[in-house]
Design a protein around this motif. Structure first.
Motif, PDB file in Angstrom:
ATOM      1  N   ILE A 249       0.848  -1.208   0.000  1.00 25.43           N
ATOM      2  CA  ILE A 249       0.000   0.000   0.000  1.00 25.43           C
ATOM      3  C   ILE A 249       0.878   1.250   0.000  1.00 25.43           C
ATOM      4  N   ASN A 250       1.979   1.248   0.881  1.00 25.21           N
ATOM      5  CA  ASN A 250       2.908   2.395   0.874  1.00 25.21           C
ATOM      6  C   ASN A 250       3.457   2.647  -0.517  1.00 25.21           C
ATOM      7  N   ALA A 251       3.852   1.524  -1.190  1.00 28.74           N
ATOM      8  CA  ALA A 251       4.422   1.661  -2.538  1.00 28.74           C
ATOM      9  C   ALA A 251       3.377   2.258  -3.495  1.00 28.74           C
TER      10      ALA A 251
ATOM     11  N   PHE B  90       6.056   8.827  12.340  1.00 24.11           N
ATOM     12  CA  PHE B  90       6.724   9.604  11.294  1.00 24.11           C
ATOM     13  C   PHE B  90       5.972   9.377   9.981  1.00 24.11           C
ATOM     14  N   THR B  91       5.487  10.454   9.406  1.00 25.75           N
ATOM     15  CA  THR B  91       4.772  10.350   8.133  1.00 25.75           C
ATOM     16  C   THR B  91       5.023  11.598   7.308  1.00 25.75           C
ATOM     17  N   THR B  92       4.982  11.424   6.017  1.00 26.79           N
ATOM     18  CA  THR B  92       5.110  12.588   5.113  1.00 26.79           C
ATOM     19  C   THR B  92       3.776  12.806   4.392  1.00 26.79           C
ATOM     20  N   LYS B  93       2.785  11.983   4.800  1.00 22.96           N
ATOM     21  CA  LYS B  93       1.494  12.069   4.106  1.00 22.96           C
ATOM     22  C   LYS B  93       0.543  12.967   4.912  1.00 22.96           C
ATOM     23  N   ASP B  94      -0.363  13.666   4.172  1.00 22.44           N
ATOM     24  CA  ASP B  94      -1.280  14.584   4.852  1.00 22.44           C
ATOM     25  C   ASP B  94      -2.170  13.845   5.847  1.00 22.44           C
TER      26      ASP B  94
ATOM     27  N   MET C  66      -0.596   8.228   9.354  1.00 20.79           N
ATOM     28  CA  MET C  66      -0.472   8.076  10.810  1.00 20.79           C
ATOM     29  C   MET C  66       0.976   7.825  11.235  1.00 20.79           C
ATOM     30  N   GLY C  67       1.789   7.377  10.295  1.00 20.31           N
ATOM     31  CA  GLY C  67       3.190   7.076  10.629  1.00 20.31           C
ATOM     32  C   GLY C  67       3.330   5.839  11.495  1.00 20.31           C
ATOM     33  N   MET C  68       2.406   4.880  11.383  1.00 19.46           N
ATOM     34  CA  MET C  68       2.502   3.672  12.203  1.00 19.46           C
ATOM     35  C   MET C  68       2.737   2.419  11.365  1.00 19.46           C
ATOM     36  N   GLY C  69       2.591   2.540  10.020  1.00 23.06           N
ATOM     37  CA  GLY C  69       2.704   1.360   9.153  1.00 23.06           C
ATOM     38  C   GLY C  69       4.074   0.697   9.279  1.00 23.06           C
ATOM     39  N   LEU C  70       5.132   1.468   9.062  1.00 23.97           N
ATOM     40  CA  LEU C  70       6.480   0.878   9.088  1.00 23.97           C
ATOM     41  C   LEU C  70       6.898   0.452  10.503  1.00 23.97           C
ATOM     42  N   PRO C  71       6.626   1.251  11.582  1.00 25.90           N
ATOM     43  CA  PRO C  71       6.975   0.756  12.922  1.00 25.90           C
ATOM     44  C   PRO C  71       6.301  -0.573  13.244  1.00 25.90           C
TER      45      PRO C  71
HETATM   46  P1  ADP Z   1       2.237   6.414   6.777  1.00 22.46           P
HETATM   47  O1  ADP Z   1       2.038   5.520   5.598  1.00 22.46           O
HETATM   48  O2  ADP Z   1       1.016   6.534   7.639  1.00 22.46           O
HETATM   49  O3  ADP Z   1       2.903   7.692   6.492  1.00 22.46           O
HETATM   50  P2  ADP Z   1       4.283   4.599   7.338  1.00 22.46           P
HETATM   51  O4  ADP Z   1       4.981   4.263   8.579  1.00 22.46           O
HETATM   52  O5  ADP Z   1       3.724   3.462   6.598  1.00 22.46           O
HETATM   53  O6  ADP Z   1       3.218   5.657   7.720  1.00 22.46           O
HETATM   54  O7  ADP Z   1       5.272   5.348   6.380  1.00 22.46           O
HETATM   55  C1  ADP Z   1       6.094   6.346   6.875  1.00 22.46           C
HETATM   56  C2  ADP Z   1       6.656   7.186   5.771  1.00 22.46           C
HETATM   57  O8  ADP Z   1       7.549   6.428   4.984  1.00 22.46           O
HETATM   58  C3  ADP Z   1       5.678   7.577   4.773  1.00 22.46           C
HETATM   59  O9  ADP Z   1       4.964   8.781   5.177  1.00 22.46           O
HETATM   60  C4  ADP Z   1       6.554   7.859   3.570  1.00 22.46           C
HETATM   61  O10 ADP Z   1       7.101   9.158   3.586  1.00 22.46           O
HETATM   62  C5  ADP Z   1       7.612   6.900   3.678  1.00 22.46           C
HETATM   63  N1  ADP Z   1       7.415   5.755   2.767  1.00 22.46           N
HETATM   64  C6  ADP Z   1       6.960   4.553   3.120  1.00 22.46           C
HETATM   65  N2  ADP Z   1       6.947   3.742   2.037  1.00 22.46           N
HETATM   66  C7  ADP Z   1       7.436   4.430   1.005  1.00 22.46           C
HETATM   67  C8  ADP Z   1       7.679   4.150  -0.392  1.00 22.46           C
HETATM   68  N3  ADP Z   1       7.432   2.954  -0.941  1.00 22.46           N
HETATM   69  N4  ADP Z   1       8.189   5.155  -1.179  1.00 22.46           N
HETATM   70  C9  ADP Z   1       8.460   6.349  -0.627  1.00 22.46           C
HETATM   71  N5  ADP Z   1       8.267   6.697   0.668  1.00 22.46           N
HETATM   72  C10 ADP Z   1       7.749   5.727   1.457  1.00 22.46           C
END
Ligand code: ADP
Length: 807
Positions: free
Chosen positions: A699-701, A751-755, A758-763
Motif C-alpha cells: 500500500i505504501n508503494a 513519522f509520516t510525510t502524508k497529509d 499516521m506514521g505507524m505502518g512501518l513501525p
Molecule cells: P504512513 O504511511 O502513515 O505515512 P508509514 O509508517 O507506513 O506511515 O510510512 C512512513 C513514511 O515512509 C511515509 O509517510 C513515507 O514518507 C515513507 N514511505 C513509506 N513507504 C514508502 C515508499 N514505498 N516510497 C516512498 N516513501 C515511502
C-alpha cells in the motif's frame, strides 16, 4: 742430590772400564771408603793402605827425629796422621796405624833409642796413653764422620720431595734448605742457609707466631697456610707443616718446615668461593633473605650483607642482641627478647615472626628461623635466616582483602550465584575424550542418560543470599553438596547445551531458560555459566541466574500491546480499503442480482430451458462464493486472535496479501510482479501478521506512486535464500523513492510525510518482523524507487496449509 749422584756414580763407571789398579781409581775408592766407614776395603788394597800408611808414618817420624822434635810433638803429629789415615778404612786399619806409630815412637824417641825396649815406666805409660788416645780419637772421628754422612744422606733424601723443606734453628736461622725450597723460593741453599727464615721469606702468618709456638710446644707440630714472598717478589700461598725437633733433654733444637705451593689452588678456590659468595649474596638479595650466626654464650653475632640491608644498618658495625632489639618494633620487643632467652636457655631451634621499626617510621615484617649447630655439643651456636616478608604480608593482606571483597560481592550480588564443584564432570569429560568422542551432541543423542549423569556430577559448593531467596532455600546449606539436577526439570535442553558448550571449550555459556526452584516453582531466568582456568581442567564453575519473570511478563504484555496495535492498524487499513473492498464485493453481488433476475425471467417462460437455468445458477453460486471469500479475507484481517507460530511458505503469504489487495491494485492501475522462489524453506510465523507486513509495504508503494502518471506503476516482490538459516523478501517500487533526509526516521513511530498518514505502518512492520526474529530495512531500488527488505529465520518444520481464498 745431583752432587751426591755424581759422587757415587764415578767409581761404578770406572769399575766397568776394568782398570782395577789404576791409582786414580784407588784414590777414588779410598775416598769412597772414607765416606762410607764401616765398609771394609778388599784385602790387597788394605795391605797397600797399611804399607802406604806405615811408610808415611815412618817417613814423618824420621823427619821429626831429624829436625829434633820431642816425643810429645811427634806423638801429636803422628796422631793427626793416624786420624787422617784411619778415615781411609775401618777400625782395624786405625789399630794397625796406631801400633806402627807406637813402635816408631818407641824406636826413635824413647830411651834406649833405636830399640823397642822401654827403660822408664813413664815412657811405657806415655806410649800406652798414645795408643789408647789414637784408638779413641780415630774411633771418635770415624763416628762423627759417619754421623755427618748419615745426616747428608738423610738431607739428600729431602731433596727427593718437591715440597720446599727447610730447617730453622732456635733463632729462626735457616740451617737446611732443600732443592724444593730452592725451586719454590728462588734462593739457592748456600744463599738461604744462615738467613733468618721469616725475614728472608717475609712470612705472613694467619695466626700470631706465639700461637704457633704454643701449638708446637704442645703437640710438636703445627699445620697451616702461610704467605711467603719468593725471591722474584711472587706472593706464594703455601700449605706448611712445622715439626719441632727436640734433643734428648726435650729441648727444641730446630724446626723442620715443609711447605707446598697452593697459590694456584687457592686462587681457583678463591675464585670459586668468590663466585659462590656472589651467587649467595645475589640469591639472598633476590629472596630478601639474610643469614646470621649467633653464639648464645658469648653474644657474638654474625650477619650477612643482606641481613644488614634488611635491618638497614651499616655493615661495618658489629651487630649485637641490643642492635636487634633496638630495631625491633616496641610492641614486639619483649616477645623477641623472651624468644631469644628461651632459645639460649633451652638450646632449641627457634622460629618467630616480628616487626622492625625502621628509622623513617616504616614497619618491616620479618620471619626468623634458626637452628642450633650441633658440631660442638658444648657450645650454643645458632645459624639462621632472616626473611623480609613485608611484601608477602602486604600481598597476603591484599589477597585477603580481595578475597573478602569477592566474598562480599558473591554473597550480596542481587543475582543468584552458585559455585559448583565440576571435578567429577571434568573427569567424565576426560574419559569421553580418551574414548575419542569429539561431538558431545551426537554422543548425547546416542546416550540420552548422559545428561542426567552430568547433572548428578555437578555439585553445589556455595550459594549466595539471592540464590537462597530466589530458589526457596532456608539457607545456603540447603544447596551445599546437592547436585544441580533439581533445577533442570523444566528445561533440560538448556543444561544439555551448557554441557556441549563446556565440552567444546567455551569458557562461558548463557541462555534465557526456565529453572525449577527447591520449593517446586518455575522461574524464567537469564542463566550464565562461567568456567575459570584452563578449559580442560575446570574444576569449578560459577553459575548465575537473573530472575527475568517480570521482564518476560512485561515482554508478553508488550507483545500483546503490539498485537493489539497491529490489529488496530489492520482495522484502520481496512477502513482505508473500504471503498475498493465494497467495489470488489459489489461486483459479484451485482452479477448475482443480474443473474437472479435473468433466472426469474427464464423461470416465467412456459417451457424453461433447464440447462440454461443450471448454468446461470452455477454462476450465481460462484459469484456468491467470490463475495464470501472477499468477506472472509476482510474478516481474517479484522480478526483479533493471539499471534501463532506456524511453518509458512513466504510466497503463499505474499500471494494471499496480493489477493487481498487485488482490487486496490487494479483500481490504482499498478503492475505487481511476484517472483516466487521454488523450493524455498518455510519460515516460522503468524500468517495474518506477515500478510499485514506485505500489505503495508505494498500500500505504501502504491501510495508513493499515486502521482506517477508519466510511466507505469510497478511493484516487484521477490524472495531469496539468504543463507542456510534465513530468507529475504524484498518489496520494491519504481516510485519517487525515499528522500535521504527521511531515510533514518522511516521506522520511527508517527513519522509520516502524508497529509492523512499516521506514521505507524512501518513501525508495526518492524515490530512484527523483529518479533519473528528477523530484521527490516529500507533503501533505494535500482530504478530509483524505494526498496524494503526483511529477513526471516527459516525452519525445518513442514509447511502448514494456508487459508487461501479463491478468486
Ligand atoms: P504512513 O504511511 O502513515 O505515512 P508509514 O509508517 O507506513 O506511515 O510510512 C512512513 C513514511 O515512509 C511515509 O509517510 C513515507 O514518507 C515513507 N514511505 C513509506 N513507504 C514508502 C515508499 N514505498 N516510497 C516512498 N516513501 C515511502
Amino acid at each position: 742430590m745431583k752432587a751426591w749422584s755424581r759422587r757415587t756414580s764415578g767409581p761404578v763407571t770406572k769399575r766397568h772400564r776394568g782398570a782395577a789398579d789404576d791409582p786414580a781409581i784407588w784414590i777414588q775408592r779410598s775416598i769412597d771408603a772414607m765416606l762410607s766407614p764401616g765398609r771394609p776395603a778388599p784385602f790387597p788394597r788394605l795391605l797397600l793402605l797399611w804399607v802406604f800408611g806405615s811408610a808415611a808414618l815412618g817417613g814423618l817420624s824420621l823427619i821429626c827425629f831429624a829436625i829434633g822434635l820431642n816425643f810429645t810433638t811427634v806423638a801429636f803429629i803422628l796422631l793427626i796422621t793416624i786420624v787422617l789415615l784411619s778415615l781411609l778404612d775401618s777400625l782395624i786399619s786405625s789399630a794397625v796405624f796406631s801400633t806402627v806409630a807406637v813402635l816408631l815412637l818407641n824406636y826413635l824417641f824413647v830411651d834406649p833409642l833405636y830399640t823397642f825396649a822401654v827403660g822408664d815406666i813413664r815412657d811405657l805409660v806415655a806410649l800406652a796413653s798414645f795408643l789408647c788416645t789414637s784408638l779413641a780419637v780415630t774411633a771418635l772421628v770415624r763416628r762423627v764422620c759417619a754421623l755427618e754422612i748419615r745426616h747428608r744422606d738423610q738431607a739428600s733424601l729431602l731433596d727427593l720431595t718437591t715440597d720446599a723443606v727447610f730447617v730453622r734453628d732456635g733463632n729462626d736461622v735457616i740451617t737446611f734448605w732443600n732443592r724444593g725450597a730452592e725451586a719454590l723460593y728462588g734462593w739457592e741453599a748456600k744463599e738461604a742457609v744462615g738467613q733468618v727464615a721469616d725475614r728472608l721469606l717475609r712470612t705472613e702468618f694467619p695466626v700470631s707466631p706465639a700461637d704457633i709456638n704454643a701449638a708446637m710446644l704442645q703437640g710438636g707440630h703445627w699445620e697451616g697456610e702461610l704467605v711467603h714472598i719468593a725471591r722474584d717478589g711472587r706472593r706464594l700461598r703455601v700449605a706448611s707443616r712445622w715439626s719441632r725437633q727436640l734433643n734428648a733433654n726435650r729441648k727444641p733444637i730446630g724446626t723442620l718446615e715443609s711447605s707446598s705451593d697452593v697459590t694456584e689452588h687457592r686462587r681457583s678456590e678463591d675464585a670459586l668461593h668468590r663466585s659462590q659468595a656472589a651467587y649467595l649474596a645475589e640469591a639472598q638479595k633476590l629472596s630478601q633473605t639474610g643469614s646470621f650466626g649467633w653464639n648464645a654464650e658469648s653474644g657474638e653475632i654474625f650477619w650477612s650483607d643482606e641481613t644488614f640491608r634488611i635491618f638497614e644498618l651499616d655493615p661495618r658495625k658489629t651487630p649485637s642482641l641490643d642492635t636487634v632489639l633496638a630495631r625491633t618494633h616496641p610492641d614486639d620487643r619483649e616477645a623477641v627478647r623472651a624468644q631469644l632467652d628461651r632459645a639460649a636457655r633451652e638450646r632449641n631451634d627457634f622460629a618467630h615472626e616480628h616487626r622492625l621499626l625502621m628509622a623513617d617510621g616504616t614497619v618491616k615484617h620479618l620471619r626468623v628461623v634458626a637452628r642450633r649447630m650441633t658440631d660442638d655439643p658444648d657450645r650454643v651456636q645458632f645459624v639462621g635466616a632472616v626473611m623480609d616478608v613485608t611484601a608477602q604480608k602486604q600481598a597476603n593482606a591484599d589477597l585477603e582483602r580481595s578475597e573478602q571483597r569477592y566474598r562480599h560481592l558473591f554473597s550480596r550480588m542481587p543475582i543468584a550465584l552458585w559455585q559448583l564443584d565440576a571435578s567429577r564432570l571434568v573427569e567424565m569429560f576426560r574419559e569421553l575424550r580418551a574414548q575419542g568422542v569429539t561431538d558431545l551432541s551426537r554422543y548425547i543423542d546416542e546416550h540420552p542418560d548422559f545428561v542426567a549423569a552430568c547433572m548428578d556430577a555437578l555439585i553445589h559448593q556455595e550459594a549466595n543470599d539471592r540464590a537462597v531467596q530466589m530458589f526457596g532455600a532456608r539457607d545456603a546449606g540447603d544447596f551445599v553438596g546437592q547436585p544441580v539436577s533439581y533445577a533442570w526439570r523444566e528445561n533440560p535442553d538448556t543444561f544439555r547445551r551448557a554441557m556441549e558448550s563446556r565440552y567444546n571449550g567455551h569458557i562461558s555459556f548463557e541462555e534465557e531458560t526456565r529453572l525449577s526452584t527447591l520449593d517446586g516453582r518455575v522461574l524464567d531466568v537469564h542463566f550464565t555459566a562461567s568456567r575459570v582456568g584452563p578449559i580442560n581442567d575446570l574444576e569449578a564453575s560459577l553459575v548465575s541466574a537473573i530472575d527475568i519473570s517480570g521482564r518476560i511478563r512485561a515482554q508478553e504484555r508488550l507483545h500483546q500491546v503490539q498485537a493489539d496495535f497491529a490489529h488496530a492498524a489492520r482495522v484502520a487499513m481496512l477502513g482505508e480499503l473500504t471503498a475498493s473492498m465494497a467495489h470488489e464485493i459489489n461486483q459479484p453481488l451485482a452479477a448475482i442480482a443480474t443473474n437472479g433476475a435473468v433466472s426469474l425471467r427464464w423461470l416465467d417462460r412456459p417451457d424453461p430451458d433447464l440447462s440454461e437455468l443450471k448454468d446461470i445458477t452455477e454462476s450465481i453460486v460462484s459469484d456468491a462464493r467470490r463475495a464470501a471469500d472477499i468477506v472472509a479475507r476482510v474478516r481474517m484481517m479484522a480478526s483479533r486472535k493471539a499471534p501463532e507460530r506456524l511453518a509458512l511458505s513466504i510466497d503463499d503469504v505474499v500471494r494471499d496479501a496480493l489477493l487481498f489487495l487485488r482490487n486496490e491494485i487494479k483500481s490504482r492501475a499498478v503492475i505487481v510482479v511476484h517472483r516466487e522462489l521454488a523450493g524455498a524453506p518455510p519460515v516460522l510465523g503468524d500468517r495474518t501478521q506477515l500478510q499485514q507486513v506485505i500489505v503495508n509495504l505494498a500500500i505504501n508503494a502504491m501510495q508513493a506512486m499515486a502521482q506517477q502518471h508519466d510511466r507505469e506503476r510497478r511493484i516487484a516482490i521477490s524472495t531469496e535464500v539468504l543463507d542456510s538459516r534465513a530468507l529475504r523478501c524484498t518489496v520494491e517500487d519504481n516510485g519517487p523513492g525515499i528522500r535521504p533526509e527521511y531515510a533514518g526516521r522511516l521506522f520511527e513511530s508517527f513519522f509520516t510525510t502524508k497529509d492523512n498518514g499516521m506514521g505507524m505502518g512501518l513501525p508495526i512492520c518492524r515490530s512484527i518482523i523483529e518479533a519473528h526474529g528477523g530484521k527490516i530495512s529500507a533503501g533505494s531500488a535500482d530504478g530509483g524507487g524505494a526498496r524494503f527488505c526483511f529477513t526471516l529465520p527459516t525452519t525445518t518444520l513442514p509447511t502448514t496449509a494456508g487459508s487461501e481464498a479463491k478468486m
